[in-house]
Write an enzyme that holds these catalytic residues in place. Structure first.
Site, mmCIF file in Angstrom:
data_model
loop_
_atom_site.group_PDB
_atom_site.id
_atom_site.type_symbol
_atom_site.label_atom_id
_atom_site.label_comp_id
_atom_site.label_asym_id
_atom_site.label_seq_id
_atom_site.Cartn_x
_atom_site.Cartn_y
_atom_site.Cartn_z
ATOM 1 N N ASP A 78 0.815 -1.206 0.000
ATOM 2 C CA ASP A 78 0.000 0.000 0.000
ATOM 3 C C ASP A 78 0.851 1.259 0.000
ATOM 4 O O ASP A 78 2.074 1.213 0.178
ATOM 5 C CB ASP A 78 -0.966 -0.002 1.205
ATOM 6 C CG ASP A 78 -0.274 -0.337 2.532
ATOM 7 O OD1 ASP A 78 0.967 -0.276 2.600
ATOM 8 O OD2 ASP A 78 -0.983 -0.655 3.499
ATOM 9 N N ASN A 149 -7.076 -2.284 14.604
ATOM 10 C CA ASN A 149 -8.484 -2.506 14.239
ATOM 11 C C ASN A 149 -8.656 -3.718 13.323
ATOM 12 O O ASN A 149 -9.719 -3.925 12.754
ATOM 13 C CB ASN A 149 -9.070 -1.252 13.569
ATOM 14 C CG ASN A 149 -8.428 -0.951 12.222
ATOM 15 O OD1 ASN A 149 -7.493 -1.643 11.789
ATOM 16 N ND2 ASN A 149 -8.909 0.078 11.534
ATOM 17 N N HIS A 151 -6.963 -4.304 10.467
ATOM 18 C CA HIS A 151 -6.729 -4.122 9.034
ATOM 19 C C HIS A 151 -5.461 -4.850 8.587
ATOM 20 O O HIS A 151 -4.552 -5.093 9.373
ATOM 21 C CB HIS A 151 -6.740 -2.643 8.631
ATOM 22 C CG HIS A 151 -5.553 -1.815 9.020
ATOM 23 N ND1 HIS A 151 -5.650 -0.452 9.223
ATOM 24 C CD2 HIS A 151 -4.244 -2.117 9.221
ATOM 25 C CE1 HIS A 151 -4.454 0.025 9.524
ATOM 26 N NE2 HIS A 151 -3.579 -0.959 9.534
ATOM 27 N N GLU A 156 -9.371 -1.610 5.527
ATOM 28 C CA GLU A 156 -9.966 -1.267 6.814
ATOM 29 C C GLU A 156 -11.210 -2.135 7.054
ATOM 30 O O GLU A 156 -11.710 -2.785 6.128
ATOM 31 C CB GLU A 156 -10.348 0.221 6.817
ATOM 32 C CG GLU A 156 -9.173 1.175 6.595
ATOM 33 C CD GLU A 156 -8.297 1.374 7.833
ATOM 34 O OE1 GLU A 156 -8.314 0.504 8.746
ATOM 35 O OE2 GLU A 156 -7.578 2.385 7.887
HETATM 36 C C1 GLP Z 1 -0.191 0.459 8.642
HETATM 37 C C2 GLP Z 1 -0.023 -0.317 7.320
HETATM 38 C C3 GLP Z 1 -0.205 -1.777 7.548
HETATM 39 C C4 GLP Z 1 0.451 -2.105 8.861
HETATM 40 C C5 GLP Z 1 -0.377 -1.578 9.983
HETATM 41 C C6 GLP Z 1 0.253 -1.693 11.356
HETATM 42 O O1 GLP Z 1 -0.870 1.619 8.537
HETATM 43 N N1 GLP Z 1 -0.813 0.109 6.192
HETATM 44 O O2 GLP Z 1 0.318 -2.489 6.453
HETATM 45 O O3 GLP Z 1 0.587 -3.479 9.000
HETATM 46 O O4 GLP Z 1 -0.806 -0.260 9.703
HETATM 47 O O5 GLP Z 1 1.247 -0.750 11.536
HETATM 48 P P1 GLP Z 1 2.396 -0.891 12.614
HETATM 49 O O6 GLP Z 1 3.294 -1.962 12.128
HETATM 50 O O7 GLP Z 1 3.077 0.448 12.626
HETATM 51 O O8 GLP Z 1 1.769 -1.237 13.893
#
Ligand code: GLP
Length: 255
Positions: A78, A149, A151, A156
């Site tokens: 993404d 959450n 995702h 989402e």
């Molecule tokens: C982000 C990304 C995800 C990621 C998630 C958790 O915004 N788009 O791919 O796995 O949220 O983020 P973090 O690893 O900083 O907890």
């Protein structure tokens, strides 16, 4: 027949878990290359995979010293939309800083959704992204984090099982979580371009990382049937080869 349940591997801490994940990715690369194929990796951003990339860079350095090169092509999950490639918080910048430059990955082998695509052109760009994954032979192993959450990528809650690469609105909780990095919530993009759930499930193997107590609820919910759009990571239950790599804190509620 139902797919086998995700394999849960629990490590005492993030460092041990990250080392295990990097070892698994490096092994996928070597195995593909040994068969004369380029390895295709699906990559994630966020805080979670940073130590995995550090370990991977170290493994790459050791292999290079042993005169063994890696033939790799990568597709990221993404990117914010819109965002400039050189914006310090863009996922383009993240990947350059944490992996691409250190392993000398050729620009033509790095793929991320393009945060600079005009809105009207996103559907065509998203279709081209899907086509590029197929043209590369599909993703051998997809690395994933999990949002608090539930995702995956930027899919989402409410994302459909058959979703593909597309532009999505970010949840307010997702935007709030990265507000400090952007210098205030008003500067956080409202949208992103993400691989869809179906895109992710097409990968031959999936490695889900979950570190820290803040991920414990989401991880437990993701592993609890049934797969459901309210908890996008729960769709991973439909995949035949998922390895969950967690530290003790994230796995505390999952066993
Ligand atoms: C982000 C990304 C995800 C990621 C998630 C958790 O915004 N788009 O791919 O796995 O949220 O983020 P973090 O690893 O900083 O907890």
């Amino acid at each position: 027949m139902d797919p086998p349940a995700p394999q849960l591997r629990i490590f005492p801490d993030r460092a041990a878990a990250s080392a295990a994940a990097a070892a698994l990715l490096a092994e996928e690369v070597r195995a593909a290359n040994a068969r004369g194929r380029r390895a295709v990796l699906g990559l994630a951003t966020g805080k979670t995979p940073i130590d995995v990339y550090r370990e991977l860079v170290e493994r790459h350095r050791r292999d290079r010293a042993a005169k063994s090169s890696w033939d790799v092509e990568t597709f990221n999950l993404d990117e914010y939309h819109p965002i400039a490639h050189d914006h310090p918080v863009s996922f383009h910048a993240f990947m350059r800083a944490h992996l691409f430059d250190a392993i000398g990955l050729a620009p033509a082998r790095r793929h991320l959704p393009d945060g600079t695509t005009p809105n009207a052109d996103v559907p065509a760009a998203a279709a081209a992204y899907e086509a590029a994954i197929v043209a590369a032979g599909g993703i051998d192993v997809q690395l994933l984090g999990i949002g608090a959450n539930g995702h995956i990528g930027f899919n989402e809650p409410g994302s459909a099982r058959d979703s593909r690469t597309r532009r999505v609105a970010l949840a307010e909780s997702t935007r709030a979580r990265v507000a400090a990095e952007f210098g205030g919530i008003d500067r956080v993009p409202t949208h992103a371009i993400t691989m869809g759930i179906a895109t992710i499930l097409d990968a031959r193997k999936i490695v889900l990382l979950a570190f820290g107590a803040e991920k414990a609820r989401a991880l437990r919910a993701a592993l609890a049937p049934p797969p459901r759009p309210e908890l996008p990571a729960s769709f991973l239950q439909e995949h035949r080869d998922v390895v969950v790599i967690a530290d003790e804190a994230a796995a505390a509620r999952a066993r």
